[in-house]
Design a protein around this motif. Sequence first.
Motif, mmCIF file in Angstrom:
data_model
loop_
_atom_site.group_PDB
_atom_site.id
_atom_site.type_symbol
_atom_site.label_atom_id
_atom_site.label_comp_id
_atom_site.label_asym_id
_atom_site.label_seq_id
_atom_site.Cartn_x
_atom_site.Cartn_y
_atom_site.Cartn_z
ATOM 1 N N PRO A 223 0.834 -1.198 0.000
ATOM 2 C CA PRO A 223 0.000 0.000 0.000
ATOM 3 C C PRO A 223 0.871 1.252 0.000
ATOM 4 O O PRO A 223 1.794 1.365 0.806
ATOM 5 C CB PRO A 223 -0.779 -0.119 1.311
ATOM 6 C CG PRO A 223 -0.670 -1.558 1.709
ATOM 7 C CD PRO A 223 0.645 -2.029 1.196
ATOM 8 N N ALA A 224 0.604 2.175 -0.907
ATOM 9 C CA ALA A 224 1.384 3.411 -0.981
ATOM 10 C C ALA A 224 0.532 4.488 -1.638
ATOM 11 O O ALA A 224 -0.400 4.195 -2.375
ATOM 12 C CB ALA A 224 2.676 3.188 -1.772
ATOM 13 N N GLY A 225 0.875 5.731 -1.350
ATOM 14 C CA GLY A 225 0.177 6.843 -1.985
ATOM 15 C C GLY A 225 -1.171 7.121 -1.357
ATOM 16 O O GLY A 225 -1.438 6.813 -0.198
ATOM 17 N N SER A 226 -2.060 7.682 -2.160
ATOM 18 C CA SER A 226 -3.363 8.125 -1.649
ATOM 19 C C SER A 226 -4.325 6.952 -1.503
ATOM 20 O O SER A 226 -4.181 5.923 -2.154
ATOM 21 C CB SER A 226 -3.960 9.170 -2.598
ATOM 22 O OG SER A 226 -4.114 8.623 -3.896
ATOM 23 N N ILE A 227 -5.323 7.138 -0.622
ATOM 24 C CA ILE A 227 -6.337 6.118 -0.360
ATOM 25 C C ILE A 227 -7.631 6.538 -1.053
ATOM 26 O O ILE A 227 -8.188 7.593 -0.761
ATOM 27 C CB ILE A 227 -6.572 5.953 1.158
ATOM 28 C CG1 ILE A 227 -5.268 5.557 1.851
ATOM 29 C CG2 ILE A 227 -7.666 4.931 1.425
ATOM 30 C CD1 ILE A 227 -5.354 5.579 3.373
ATOM 31 N N LYS A 228 -8.095 5.722 -1.980
ATOM 32 C CA LYS A 228 -9.327 6.048 -2.713
ATOM 33 C C LYS A 228 -10.547 5.812 -1.813
ATOM 34 O O LYS A 228 -10.625 4.786 -1.114
ATOM 35 C CB LYS A 228 -9.443 5.153 -3.954
ATOM 36 C CG LYS A 228 -8.305 5.326 -4.961
ATOM 37 C CD LYS A 228 -8.564 6.477 -5.881
ATOM 38 C CE LYS A 228 -7.566 6.504 -7.019
ATOM 39 N NZ LYS A 228 -7.716 7.685 -7.875
ATOM 40 N N PRO A 229 -11.527 6.715 -1.860
ATOM 41 C CA PRO A 229 -12.715 6.554 -1.007
ATOM 42 C C PRO A 229 -13.479 5.252 -1.248
ATOM 43 O O PRO A 229 -14.058 4.696 -0.313
ATOM 44 C CB PRO A 229 -13.575 7.770 -1.371
ATOM 45 C CG PRO A 229 -12.598 8.796 -1.843
ATOM 46 C CD PRO A 229 -11.526 8.018 -2.551
ATOM 47 N N ASP A 230 -13.485 4.757 -2.518
ATOM 48 C CA ASP A 230 -14.259 3.548 -2.809
ATOM 49 C C ASP A 230 -13.427 2.274 -2.699
ATOM 50 O O ASP A 230 -13.894 1.188 -3.044
ATOM 51 C CB ASP A 230 -14.891 3.635 -4.204
ATOM 52 C CG ASP A 230 -13.840 3.771 -5.304
ATOM 53 O OD1 ASP A 230 -12.652 3.991 -4.979
ATOM 54 O OD2 ASP A 230 -14.213 3.657 -6.491
ATOM 55 N N SER A 231 -12.181 2.383 -2.216
ATOM 56 C CA SER A 231 -11.339 1.197 -2.021
ATOM 57 C C SER A 231 -11.689 0.531 -0.686
ATOM 58 O O SER A 231 -12.316 1.160 0.179
ATOM 59 C CB SER A 231 -9.865 1.603 -2.010
ATOM 60 O OG SER A 231 -9.568 2.371 -0.845
ATOM 61 N N PRO A 232 -11.291 -0.728 -0.480
ATOM 62 C CA PRO A 232 -11.562 -1.362 0.819
ATOM 63 C C PRO A 232 -11.005 -0.566 1.989
ATOM 64 O O PRO A 232 -11.662 -0.446 3.031
ATOM 65 C CB PRO A 232 -10.869 -2.723 0.683
ATOM 66 C CG PRO A 232 -10.948 -3.035 -0.779
ATOM 67 C CD PRO A 232 -10.746 -1.702 -1.458
ATOM 68 N N ALA A 233 -9.808 0.015 1.845
ATOM 69 C CA ALA A 233 -9.237 0.819 2.938
ATOM 70 C C ALA A 233 -10.053 2.084 3.148
ATOM 71 O O ALA A 233 -10.304 2.496 4.294
ATOM 72 C CB ALA A 233 -7.777 1.161 2.627
ATOM 73 N N GLY A 234 -10.479 2.711 2.042
ATOM 74 C CA GLY A 234 -11.296 3.924 2.147
ATOM 75 C C GLY A 234 -12.622 3.650 2.830
ATOM 76 O O GLY A 234 -13.087 4.443 3.661
ATOM 77 N N MET B 30 -3.624 -4.104 5.161
ATOM 78 C CA MET B 30 -3.974 -5.351 4.474
ATOM 79 C C MET B 30 -5.039 -5.085 3.400
ATOM 80 O O MET B 30 -5.073 -5.748 2.362
ATOM 81 C CB MET B 30 -4.433 -6.418 5.469
ATOM 82 C CG MET B 30 -5.701 -6.115 6.220
ATOM 83 S SD MET B 30 -6.010 -7.259 7.593
ATOM 84 C CE MET B 30 -6.481 -8.746 6.723
ATOM 85 N N ARG B 31 -5.867 -4.075 3.639
ATOM 86 C CA ARG B 31 -6.878 -3.718 2.627
ATOM 87 C C ARG B 31 -6.246 -3.045 1.410
ATOM 88 O O ARG B 31 -6.845 -3.021 0.335
ATOM 89 C CB ARG B 31 -7.938 -2.796 3.254
ATOM 90 C CG ARG B 31 -8.919 -3.520 4.174
ATOM 91 C CD ARG B 31 -9.720 -2.545 5.024
ATOM 92 N NE ARG B 31 -10.818 -3.221 5.732
ATOM 93 C CZ ARG B 31 -10.674 -3.918 6.848
ATOM 94 N NH1 ARG B 31 -9.471 -4.040 7.396
ATOM 95 N NH2 ARG B 31 -11.711 -4.504 7.426
#
Length: 890
Positions: free
Chosen positions: A676-687, A714-715
Motif C-alpha cells: 500500500p502506498a500513496g493516496s487512499i481512494k474513497p471507494d477502495s476497501p481501505a477507504g 492489508m486492505r
Amino acid sequence: MSPVDSFKTAQTLESGGKQYRYYSLPEAEKHLGDLQQLPVSLKVLLENMLRHEDNETVTKDDVEAIAGWLKNRSSSREIQYRPARVLMQDFTGVPGVVDLAAMRDAVKKAGDDPEKINPLSPVDLVIDHSVMVDQYATSDAFRANVDIEMTRNRERYEFLRWGQEAFDNFRVVPPGTGICHQVNLEYLGKVAWTKEQDGETQVYPDTLVGTDSHTTMINALGILGWGVGGIEAEAVMLGQPISMLIPEVVGFRLTGSMKEGVTATDLVLTVTQMLREKGVVGKFVEFYGPGLDNLPLADRATISNMAPEYGATCGFFPVDNETLNYLKLSGRSDEQIKLVEDYSKAQGMWRDSSKPEPKFSDSLELDLGDVKASLAGPKRPQDRVDMPAMKQTFEKLLDDAGVQDKNKRVPVKGQDYDLGHGDVVIAAITSCTNTSNPSVLMAAGLVAKNAREKGLDRKPWVKSSLAPGSKVVTDYLDTAGLSKELDALGFNLVGYGCTTCIGNSGPLMDEIGEAINEGGLQVSSVLSGNRNFEGRVHPDVKANWLASPPLVVAYALAGTTRVDLENEPLGNDQSGNPVYLKDIWPSNAEIAHEVSKVDDEMFRKEYADVFKGDEVWQGIPFSKDETYQWDDESTYVKNPPFFEGIEKPLQPPKDIEGANILALFGDSITTDHISPAGSIKPDSPAGKYLQEKGVHPKNFNSYGSRRGNHEVMMRGTFANVRIKNEMLDGVEGGFTKFVPTGEQMAMYDAAMEYQKQGTPLVVIAGKEYGTGSSRDWAAKGTRLLGVEAVVAESYERIHRSNLVGMGVLPLQFKDGENRQTLGLTGEEKISIKGLDENLEPRQVLKLVAERPDGSTTETEVICRVDTANEMNYYLSGGILHYVLRNMIAK
C-alpha cells in the motif's frame, strides 16, 4: 563476549593520542594469504567475521571462506553478518516500533519481563516520509505543510514519542529536519565506529542496515549498508545476525572526467542503465579506477543512493582523501576524521590510485567524458533517454498507448489555458538522490536566475516544489542568493523530507485532474528522484521522468516533455526572441563558484540539536508505561495479530492443499504494486474501512502514514491503480476473480471470502517479482490476506527475504517454465507437496495444478528459502516469531 580470534588478529591502534582495540587484516594475512586485491567491501565483511568469531554463528571456516574468495571470485557460503547499527524512516519505522510494542505485550502475556524487548544495536529513526505537498508556490508553503503534517500524524507521533522514551538505544529525528539518507550521510555516519567493551575502546567499520532501500547512499562514505525489510531490521535490533551468502562483487571502473553541462544525475542514470543491462541483482558493486579522483563525494552519494534502481545490494566507494574532505566539510570532529584515516590505512581499506586495483567477479568501465544529459522514464529508472530524444520518445509512448489524436487539447475549467498529452503537471526538486548534492541544486538555482533574467516563467499548469533532504540546503541556497530565484519560479520550500518521489506529491488542482481524466491525457511529471514506477508519483500522471534539478526547472519552464530542449526553445524573452536551454544553463565554473560557498558551519549549526525538535514536537503528550496503551479507536496505530498464540507449541509445516490463486501476474511486479502506498481512494476497501470508522476522505492521509494500522494496510495490499491481474482481461487496479462465483471483486474482499471458506491462497508471478523498495508491508499484507506461497520466475532480494520473514513460502519455477508454459489461467487449484519438518533450503518441491475440468499438471519448483537461518525463521512462522519464541523459552 570476546571473539575466539583463531588468527590472532587483535591489535592496538593509536590515533589522536588514544588507544583503540581492533582486529587487523594485515595480521590475518599472515595466516590467510595475500588480501591486498580483495575488494574493500569484502574486507569489511572479513573484519566483521574476525570480530564476531564465536564457533557458533561465526567459525574459522567462515573467515577462511571470505579470504579465499579471490580464488574463484565467488562463493556459495552462508555467513552470519552483524551490522553496527540500524537506520529507519517513519513509514517503515512506525510498523517496526508497533511490532516491538506488540512483542512487549506478548512477553508480558507469557508472564515474562516486557523490557526484555529492547534494541541491542543503536537505532536511529528519522521522520521524513510524512510531509506532503499540499501547499506549494507560496512563501508560507513550508509552514502550512508542516502544520498539516503535525495534525494528520499526531497519533503516530504520540506513539513515536512513547517509543523514544520507552526503548533504550533508540533515537528519533523529529519531522521537518531532513531525509534519513541525507541525515545519515551528513551527520549520523562515522565511517569508523567505536564502542566501549571489556574496559577498552574498540574501533571497527561503521556498517548498517536500514528499513529503506536507499540506505545504500551511505556507501559513498565507505560505510557498508543496504536496505532490508522492517521485520529483518527489527531482528538485527534484537541481536540476530543477518544471514547472507558471500556476494559476488562487480567492479565498476571509472576513468576521465565529466564534460561541461553534464550533471551527477546524468551520470547516475547512465550507471543505472549500464548495471541493469549487466545484471547485478544480489551482488555488491564496488567503484574503482582513476576517475574517482575527479568525483566529488556528493556525486558518489548520488550513485550509491540508486543501487536499488540498478539492482545491486550496494554501490560501494572505498575511503580516500575525498572521504576526509567531506567529513571535514560536513562538520565532523578533527579526532573522528583522524581516526577514519588512521584506521582505514591500518586495515588496507584506504583507496590510493598508486595501489594495484582490486580483483572482482566481473567488471565494466565508463569514461566519465561519455556521459550525456539524460532523463529516465516513463516508468522505470533504468530506461534512460538522451535529453534531445525526449520528444521522439514521447511520440512513441503515445503510439504504443494507441492514442489517436496526439494533439488534442482539453480546456481547464476556470483557467485561460488548456492541457495536452505530454504536458508537465508536476515538476519537483526532491529526493535524497539529488538534494544531497550542492552542485545540482546550485545549478537549479542558477537556471532559475538566468531564466528570470530572460523573462521566462514556469507554465501555470505546472505544480512546482522544492523539498530538500536537509536544512543545510536552504542555508547554502540562501547564502548564494538563489532561494529567491527558485521562489520566483514557484520552487518554494515545501518541506524537508521525501515528497513527490514517494508519492507524497499532494493533490493536483481539481480542474487539472478533471481535464486529465476527461481527456484521457497522458501527462508527465519531472522529478529529481530515484523512483518513477507506475502509480507512484500521482495516480493521474502516467509518464514520470527522472531528471537533474536544473532540468526539472527547465521542463517547468517548457511546460511539456514533448520538446527537444537541445534544439527547440523553452519560450521567448521580453523582446519575443526564442530562449534555448543553452542560453540559461550555467557553466561548470559558475556552479563551482556557488558550491564553494558551502561550509562546515552550516552543517554544525543545523545538526547541533538534531534530536530536539521544535516546540510542537516537544509538546506532544505520550504515555510513559513500559508497554503501549493501545487505543482501540485509533485508525493509525493498532496492535497487530502477528503474535497471537506465540506461547503455544510450534507446529511443523504441512503441504499446501487445494489453494486458490489470488492473482496471476506478469513480469516486474514491484513492491510499489504490492505494498500500500500513496493516496487512499474513497471507494477502495481501505477507504470504506476508514469511513466506517468516521474518517472523512479529506482526512484519509496516505497509506504510508497509516502503516501502523494493519487493518488499513492489508486492505491496501495489491491495490495499486496500475497493477494488472491476468485473471481479468484488460482490468487495471487491485481486483481479482473470485473463482467459486466468477465474480470480479477487490483483492482484499476476495481474500476475506476465501478465509471464511478456509481456503489457502497462492500468488503466481513472472520475472523480477518484488523489485523496488524494501517495504515490509508488501510481505506483511500478503501474509494477512492468507497467501501461503508465492510462485515466481525470479525475485528481487529484499522482497524474497521479507516473504520468508513473514512465514510466506517463496517458490521459483525452474528455468524455461512459467505460468504461460503451464497454461495457468488463475482458475486452477494449486497444491505444494513436500513440506514437512525436514524441509531444507532450496529444496525441490512438487507443484500440482488442478484445472476446473479435473485434469492436472505437475511440475517441480525450487524452495527459495535460501539459508539455514532463513529456514529457522520460516519454520517458526517468521523472523520475529523466531526471536520471540527464543526469548520466551529463555
